[in-house]
Design a protein around this motif. Structure first.
Motif, short mmCIF file in Angstrom:
data_model
loop_
_atom_site.label_atom_id
_atom_site.label_comp_id
_atom_site.label_asym_id
_atom_site.label_seq_id
_atom_site.Cartn_x
_atom_site.Cartn_y
_atom_site.Cartn_z
N PRO A 119 37.36 40.45 41.00
CA PRO A 119 37.41 41.43 42.20
C PRO A 119 36.25 42.64 42.01
N ALA A 120 36.07 43.16 42.96
CA ALA A 120 34.94 44.30 42.81
C ALA A 120 35.61 45.41 42.21
N TRP A 238 31.88 41.39 48.73
CA TRP A 238 33.19 41.52 48.90
C TRP A 238 33.80 42.63 49.85
N THR A 243 38.14 42.17 47.29
CA THR A 243 38.17 40.87 47.41
C THR A 243 36.83 40.00 47.60
N LEU A 244 36.32 39.07 46.94
CA LEU A 244 35.23 38.26 46.98
C LEU A 244 35.39 37.22 48.12
#
Length: 256
Positions: A119-120, A238, A243-244
């Motif tokens: 996750p970012a 993202w 979320t990617l």
């Protein structure tokens, strides 16, 4: 300034796509911004086939310059029970400028559920953040950007971006338009201004029909090889929740 939604609304539809003209505010040098070209190609693909499943992959070849009047043509290569392959071409007076293959695929029942994506760690810009928007005569004037200071290495970019005008735009077309908005990562290696040009781009969407908040997407590009006039870079995107949603690779020509 002609926005992407306005450009698509003004296009003259044909049986296989549409005709339009590339406005000056979507140019980067002598050719159309690559994300715009890919977005137009996707819009044509969606026009010729109804009820397509989610976009899963795009293979883009930047064949030549695109400017002025253009014809966007889409061709169904194959459509099976679960997947559809559609090719889209864009031609200008100079000839073929873009060729793409889009893969649309429905979700399948599977015993495999594997996800190691990261996750970012960075939140979207706050409402009072100082954003960057490019000049009106260049494609970056259609976007807001927000750099994450001290987060990117010497050969990478990490930047929030969004289309300024996006109301009514197909979300997948919006993603294609934004996905190429970063400068090539090899740009950071130069001591002086050096021309670059994207040659090829493949992007895979790991989340079907992703959504975000306030139009913000976190963009990342990093190169690990740049020599003999060619650079290969990895790219990721993202949403605002971290979320990617997409990852890809791009080949870039370096003229200097």
């Amino acid at each position: 300034m002609t926005s992407l939604p306005a450009l698509l609304a003004q296009a003259q539809r044909t049986d296989t796509g549409f005709t339009t003209a590339i406005p000056s505010n979507w140019l980067q040098g002598r050719t159309a911004y690559g994300g715009l070209s890919a977005a137009l190609a996707l819009a044509a693909a969606k026009q010729i086939e109804s009820e397509l499943p989610p976009l899963r992959s795009a293979q883009v070849a930047f064949v030549g310059p695109l400017a002025g009047p253009v014809t966007v043509t889409a061709t169904k290569l194959r459509r099976g029970r679960n997947a559809a392959f559609i090719q889209s071409d864009i031609v200008s007076e100079a000839g073929l400028g873009l060729r793409t293959t889009f893969v649309f695929m429905a979700a399948l029942s599977s015993a495999i559920d594997h996800d190691t994506t990261t996750p970012a760690r960075h939140a979207p810009p706050p409402a009072d953040a100082q954003l960057y928007t490019g000049p009106p005569g260049f494609f970056t004037g259609n976007f807001n950007f927000y750099d994450i200071k001290d987060a990117a290495g010497p050969t990478e970019w990490l930047r929030w971006g969004r289309l300024i005008e996006r109301e009514g735009l197909d979300p997948e077309v919006e993603l294609m338009a934004l996905g190429d908005a970063l400068p090539p990562a090899a740009f950071k290696l130069f001591e002086k201004m050096t021309p670059l040009s994207s040659l090829s781009w493949i992007v895979n969407f790991v989340r079907p029909r992703p959504v975000t908040t306030d139009g913000w997407w976190l963009l990342h590009a990093e190169t690990d090889v740049a020599r003999e006039g060619y650079s290969s870079q990895a790219m990721r995107m993202w949403n605002a929740d971290g979320t990617l949603v997409a990852e890809g690779k791009q080949g870039v020509a370096i003229f200097g």
